[in-house]
Design an enzyme around this catalytic site. Structure first.
Site, PDB file in Angstrom:
ATOM      1  N   HIS A   1      55.839  90.779  11.824  1.00 19.14           N
ATOM      2  CA  HIS A   1      55.297  90.703  13.183  1.00 19.14           C
ATOM      3  C   HIS A   1      54.781  92.084  13.588  1.00 19.14           C
ATOM      4  O   HIS A   1      55.403  93.104  13.269  1.00 19.14           O
ATOM      5  CB  HIS A   1      56.393  90.232  14.138  1.00 19.14           C
ATOM      6  CG  HIS A   1      55.915  90.017  15.541  1.00 19.14           C
ATOM      7  ND1 HIS A   1      55.696  91.055  16.430  1.00 19.14           N
ATOM      8  CD2 HIS A   1      55.620  88.877  16.217  1.00 19.14           C
ATOM      9  CE1 HIS A   1      55.279  90.566  17.582  1.00 19.14           C
ATOM     10  NE2 HIS A   1      55.217  89.244  17.474  1.00 19.14           N
TER      11      HIS A   1
ATOM     12  N   ASP B   1      54.796  93.979  16.253  1.00 20.32           N
ATOM     13  CA  ASP B   1      55.740  94.873  16.935  1.00 20.32           C
ATOM     14  C   ASP B   1      56.838  95.357  15.991  1.00 20.32           C
ATOM     15  O   ASP B   1      57.299  96.503  16.092  1.00 20.32           O
ATOM     16  CB  ASP B   1      56.377  94.159  18.135  1.00 20.32           C
ATOM     17  CG  ASP B   1      55.373  93.840  19.219  1.00 20.32           C
ATOM     18  OD1 ASP B   1      54.396  94.600  19.374  1.00 20.32           O
ATOM     19  OD2 ASP B   1      55.552  92.819  19.913  1.00 20.32           O
ATOM     20  N   LYS B   2      57.258  94.485  15.075  1.00 16.53           N
ATOM     21  CA  LYS B   2      58.295  94.887  14.130  1.00 16.53           C
ATOM     22  C   LYS B   2      57.755  95.826  13.052  1.00 16.53           C
ATOM     23  O   LYS B   2      58.494  96.664  12.528  1.00 16.53           O
ATOM     24  CB  LYS B   2      58.933  93.648  13.506  1.00 16.53           C
ATOM     25  CG  LYS B   2      60.021  93.048  14.361  1.00 16.53           C
ATOM     26  CD  LYS B   2      61.216  93.982  14.402  1.00 16.53           C
ATOM     27  CE  LYS B   2      61.838  94.014  15.774  1.00 16.53           C
ATOM     28  NZ  LYS B   2      62.710  95.155  15.979  1.00 16.53           N
TER      29      LYS B   2
ATOM     30  N   GLU C   1      56.973 106.978  18.144  1.00 17.55           N
ATOM     31  CA  GLU C   1      56.490 105.635  18.453  1.00 17.55           C
ATOM     32  C   GLU C   1      55.229 105.338  17.660  1.00 17.55           C
ATOM     33  O   GLU C   1      54.470 106.238  17.299  1.00 17.55           O
ATOM     34  CB  GLU C   1      56.247 105.486  19.955  1.00 17.55           C
ATOM     35  CG  GLU C   1      57.503 105.772  20.761  1.00 17.55           C
ATOM     36  CD  GLU C   1      57.391 105.333  22.201  1.00 17.55           C
ATOM     37  OE1 GLU C   1      56.653 104.370  22.471  1.00 17.55           O
ATOM     38  OE2 GLU C   1      58.055 105.952  23.050  1.00 17.55           O
TER      39      GLU C   1
ATOM     40  N   GLU D   1      57.346 112.818  19.983  1.00 14.34           N
ATOM     41  CA  GLU D   1      57.797 114.195  19.856  1.00 14.34           C
ATOM     42  C   GLU D   1      58.809 114.300  18.721  1.00 14.34           C
ATOM     43  O   GLU D   1      59.760 113.519  18.666  1.00 14.34           O
ATOM     44  CB  GLU D   1      58.464 114.681  21.154  1.00 14.34           C
ATOM     45  CG  GLU D   1      57.557 114.610  22.388  1.00 14.34           C
ATOM     46  CD  GLU D   1      57.522 113.228  23.006  1.00 14.34           C
ATOM     47  OE1 GLU D   1      56.423 112.808  23.426  1.00 14.34           O
ATOM     48  OE2 GLU D   1      58.563 112.573  23.056  1.00 14.34           O
TER      49      GLU D   1
ATOM     50  N   LYS E   1      57.461  83.941  13.723  1.00 11.87           N
ATOM     51  CA  LYS E   1      58.358  83.940  14.879  1.00 11.87           C
ATOM     52  C   LYS E   1      59.188  82.667  14.843  1.00 11.87           C
ATOM     53  O   LYS E   1      58.707  81.613  14.407  1.00 11.87           O
ATOM     54  CB  LYS E   1      57.572  83.984  16.194  1.00 11.87           C
ATOM     55  CG  LYS E   1      56.671  85.177  16.361  1.00 11.87           C
ATOM     56  CD  LYS E   1      55.902  85.139  17.677  1.00 11.87           C
ATOM     57  CE  LYS E   1      56.774  85.541  18.841  1.00 11.87           C
ATOM     58  NZ  LYS E   1      55.987  85.715  20.090  1.00 11.87           N
TER      59      LYS E   1
ATOM     60  N   PHE F   1      47.904  79.051  11.547  1.00 10.62           N
ATOM     61  CA  PHE F   1      48.342  80.434  11.739  1.00 10.62           C
ATOM     62  C   PHE F   1      47.952  81.220  10.492  1.00 10.62           C
ATOM     63  O   PHE F   1      48.797  81.637   9.711  1.00 10.62           O
ATOM     64  CB  PHE F   1      49.845  80.468  11.983  1.00 10.62           C
ATOM     65  CG  PHE F   1      50.392  81.818  12.404  1.00 10.62           C
ATOM     66  CD1 PHE F   1      49.588  82.937  12.558  1.00 10.62           C
ATOM     67  CD2 PHE F   1      51.753  81.958  12.637  1.00 10.62           C
ATOM     68  CE1 PHE F   1      50.117  84.161  12.945  1.00 10.62           C
ATOM     69  CE2 PHE F   1      52.299  83.183  13.020  1.00 10.62           C
ATOM     70  CZ  PHE F   1      51.485  84.281  13.168  1.00 10.62           C
TER      71      PHE F   1
ATOM     72  N   ASP G   1      47.086  90.579  16.457  1.00  7.52           N
ATOM     73  CA  ASP G   1      47.615  91.117  17.703  1.00  7.52           C
ATOM     74  C   ASP G   1      48.068  92.547  17.467  1.00  7.52           C
ATOM     75  O   ASP G   1      48.565  92.876  16.390  1.00  7.52           O
ATOM     76  CB  ASP G   1      48.804  90.264  18.187  1.00  7.52           C
ATOM     77  CG  ASP G   1      49.223  90.586  19.606  1.00  7.52           C
ATOM     78  OD1 ASP G   1      48.500  91.323  20.296  1.00  7.52           O
ATOM     79  OD2 ASP G   1      50.289  90.097  20.031  1.00  7.52           O
ATOM     80  N   ALA G   2      47.913  93.397  18.456  1.00  8.12           N
ATOM     81  CA  ALA G   2      48.395  94.766  18.344  1.00  8.12           C
ATOM     82  C   ALA G   2      49.918  94.790  18.363  1.00  8.12           C
ATOM     83  O   ALA G   2      50.571  93.893  18.898  1.00  8.12           O
ATOM     84  CB  ALA G   2      47.848  95.612  19.495  1.00  8.12           C
TER      85      ALA G   2
ATOM     86  N   ARG H   1      58.749  96.964  21.684  1.00 14.19           N
ATOM     87  CA  ARG H   1      58.318  95.826  22.501  1.00 14.19           C
ATOM     88  C   ARG H   1      59.131  94.560  22.206  1.00 14.19           C
ATOM     89  O   ARG H   1      58.870  93.512  22.780  1.00 14.19           O
ATOM     90  CB  ARG H   1      56.816  95.559  22.292  1.00 14.19           C
ATOM     91  CG  ARG H   1      56.187  94.794  23.444  1.00 14.19           C
ATOM     92  CD  ARG H   1      54.699  94.980  23.527  1.00 14.19           C
ATOM     93  NE  ARG H   1      54.000  94.539  22.327  1.00 14.19           N
ATOM     94  CZ  ARG H   1      52.671  94.530  22.222  1.00 14.19           C
ATOM     95  NH1 ARG H   1      51.916  94.940  23.245  1.00 14.19           N
ATOM     96  NH2 ARG H   1      52.092  94.154  21.111  1.00 14.19           N
ATOM     97  N   LYS H   2      60.110  94.667  21.333  1.00 13.34           N
ATOM     98  CA  LYS H   2      60.975  93.520  21.033  1.00 13.34           C
ATOM     99  C   LYS H   2      62.442  93.885  21.284  1.00 13.34           C
ATOM    100  O   LYS H   2      63.323  93.595  20.490  1.00 13.34           O
ATOM    101  CB  LYS H   2      60.770  93.076  19.574  1.00 13.34           C
ATOM    102  CG  LYS H   2      59.449  92.342  19.356  1.00 13.34           C
ATOM    103  CD  LYS H   2      59.444  90.991  20.058  1.00 13.34           C
ATOM    104  CE  LYS H   2      58.106  90.279  19.941  1.00 13.34           C
ATOM    105  NZ  LYS H   2      57.077  90.852  20.829  1.00 13.34           N
TER     106      LYS H   2
ATOM    107  N   LYS I   1      64.155 106.707  17.514  1.00 12.30           N
ATOM    108  CA  LYS I   1      64.889 107.702  18.300  1.00 12.30           C
ATOM    109  C   LYS I   1      66.127 108.190  17.548  1.00 12.30           C
ATOM    110  O   LYS I   1      66.898 107.371  17.037  1.00 12.30           O
ATOM    111  CB  LYS I   1      65.323 107.089  19.633  1.00 12.30           C
ATOM    112  CG  LYS I   1      64.161 106.707  20.545  1.00 12.30           C
ATOM    113  CD  LYS I   1      64.662 106.056  21.825  1.00 12.30           C
ATOM    114  CE  LYS I   1      63.488 105.649  22.723  1.00 12.30           C
ATOM    115  NZ  LYS I   1      63.953 104.948  23.934  1.00 12.30           N
TER     116      LYS I   1
ATOM    117  N   LYS J   1      69.434 110.527  21.710  1.00 14.01           N
ATOM    118  CA  LYS J   1      68.866 109.628  22.720  1.00 14.01           C
ATOM    119  C   LYS J   1      69.876 108.508  22.985  1.00 14.01           C
ATOM    120  O   LYS J   1      70.060 107.606  22.171  1.00 14.01           O
ATOM    121  CB  LYS J   1      67.546 109.012  22.249  1.00 14.01           C
ATOM    122  CG  LYS J   1      66.334 109.922  22.403  1.00 14.01           C
ATOM    123  CD  LYS J   1      66.326 111.048  21.417  1.00 14.01           C
ATOM    124  CE  LYS J   1      65.002 111.815  21.457  1.00 14.01           C
ATOM    125  NZ  LYS J   1      65.059 113.006  20.585  1.00 14.01           N
TER     126      LYS J   1
ATOM    127  N   ASP K   1      69.743 106.043  24.814  1.00 16.48           N
ATOM    128  CA  ASP K   1      69.143 104.700  24.791  1.00 16.48           C
ATOM    129  C   ASP K   1      69.622 103.939  23.568  1.00 16.48           C
ATOM    130  O   ASP K   1      69.915 102.744  23.628  1.00 16.48           O
ATOM    131  CB  ASP K   1      67.611 104.785  24.719  1.00 16.48           C
ATOM    132  CG  ASP K   1      66.971 104.967  26.082  1.00 16.48           C
ATOM    133  OD1 ASP K   1      67.659 104.720  27.078  1.00 16.48           O
ATOM    134  OD2 ASP K   1      65.805 105.373  26.119  1.00 16.48           O
TER     135      ASP K   1
END
Length: 393
Positions: free
Chosen positions: A16, A18-19, A44, A57, A174, A240, A248-249, A254-255, A275, A279, A281
């Site tokens: 995918h 995003d992955k 990123e 960074e 998906k 598909f 798709d970008a 985003r997941k 990260k 971090k 997060d």
């Protein structure tokens, strides 16, 4: 008639868009950590037709071939054929990485707790924010059933492609699973299964439907949770062929709901991939899961959510909160007390406890960061169960 409710979670395959971005970002992180365990990384990735871009960074002494990491990651996922429209060897790779801001670095290098004493002893949190960890006893992995099943299906979809069992499949895909629960929060049945998989042009949808049921769905799902009313949607658009970054970008982070608990528990908002462990997060979300899993495994509650919150440049969390959703056999305030007494929750303490300076993060970038049994997933270990069991005495 017994009243019920439905809950749905999704997962995506490693192909995918995003992955792909998440895996590239974590591959960069791992390569940096191999050479420089104390590096600061916030990498990123964006991918689109014919293109991959690294932004963010990185402050490090490591010498990293970013181009090679990006291309090899994409090729290993399965985008290695130029005729597919996206191939690691045939795209443009742009690198736009800076060093960590010195304004942020001074707070991370030296937390306010030790800065005030004019000594350098403690790392400060790399950002403010709130992080959640969750666990439930409804599966052997202490994960909610909908996301557990979704990851299982997504991984199987990739496996049958890679093993050549269904050689017409392509990397993008998906899945989604809807579980019906009774009002006691017990899973009764699987109501709906959705599988959308990229495929070659020549295969028929009838063949895809038959094969996905036989080789993906049936081996993964407990037949006792399936019935005559379970609904299956396999490639519901009818086709598909165009997928991945051509369709798709993709962007890192985003997941985040796929990465955690499938929406079953709250999420602080911060993404993980790319990260380093300063971090919070990422690292504090791992610690919160570690705590939550040990709490539920101790038997003092059926499920629990743990929230940790931090201020940038401050080592200790500004708050700790737990919610057992009415299932706890003990006072929740006592649970928080045990957490404070038995877990080091500063960034340095988390890094040391979970051994997070090692290059272990590429594995996390697909099929979920939690509920995994790989040795490097240190936040999944159950070595603090006894400290919570004492609350039952």
């Amino acid at each position: 008639m017994t009243k019920t409710y439905y809950f749905t979670s999704e997962s995506v395959t490693e192909g995918h868009p995003d992955k792909i971005a998440d895996q590239i970002s974590d591959a960069v992180l791992d390569e940096v950590l191999k050479q420089d365990p104390y590096a600061r990384v916030a990498c990123e990735t964006a991918v689109n037709t014919g293109l991959a871009v690294l932004i963010g960074e990185i402050s490090t002494t490591a010498n990293v071939d970013f181009q090679n990491i990006v291309r090899s990651t994409i090729n290993n996922i399965g985008y290695n054929d130029p005729s597919s429209g996206y191939c690691g060897d045939n795209i443009s790779v742009l690198v736009a990485l800076d060093k960590q801001s010195p304004d942020i670095a001074q707070g991370v290098d030296n937390a306010i707790e030790t800065r005030e004493k004019d000594v350098y002893e403690e790392v400060g949190a790399g950002d403010q924010g709130l992080m959640f960890g969750f666990a439930t006893n409804e599966t052997e992995t202490y994960m909610p059933l909908p996301i557990y099943l979704s990851h299982k299906l997504a991984k199987k979809l990739a496996d049958v492609r890679k093993e050549g069992i269904l050689n017409y499949l392509r990397p993008d895909g998906k899945v989604q699973v809807t579980v019906e629960y009774d009002l006691n929060n017990v899973a009764k049945r699987i109501d709906t299964v959705v599988v959308s998989t990229q495929h070659s042009e020549e295969v028929s949808q009838e063949q895809i439907h038959k094969d996905i049921k036989t080789y993906v769905i049936e081996p993964c799902l407990d037949e006792h949770l399936l019935d005559d009313n379970t609904k299956y949607f396999i490639n519901p658009t009818g086709k598909f062929v165009i997928g991945g970054p051509v369709g798709d970008a993709g962007l890192t982070g985003r997941k985040i709901i796929v990465d955690t608990y499938g929406g079953y528990a709250r999420h602080g908002g911060g993404a993980f991939s790319g990260k380093d462990a300063t971090k919070v997060d990422r690292s504090a979300a791992y610690m919160a899961r570690y705590i939550a899993k040990n709490i539920v495994a101790s038997g003092i509650c059926d499920k629990i959510e743990v929230q940790l919150a931090y201020a940038i440049g401050v080592a200790n969390p500004v708050s700790i909160f737990v919610d057992a959703f009415g299932t706890s056999k003990v006072d929740e305030g006592d649970i928080v007390k045990v957490i404070k007494e038995n877990f080091s929750l500063t960034p340095s303490g988390i890094i040391e406890t979970l051994n997070l300076r090692k290059p272990i993060f590429s594995l996390t970038a697909a099929y979920g960061h939690f509920g995994r049994d790989e040795e490097s997933f240190t936040w999944e270990k159950l070595d603090k169960v006894d400290v919570f069991k004492k609350l039952l005495v």
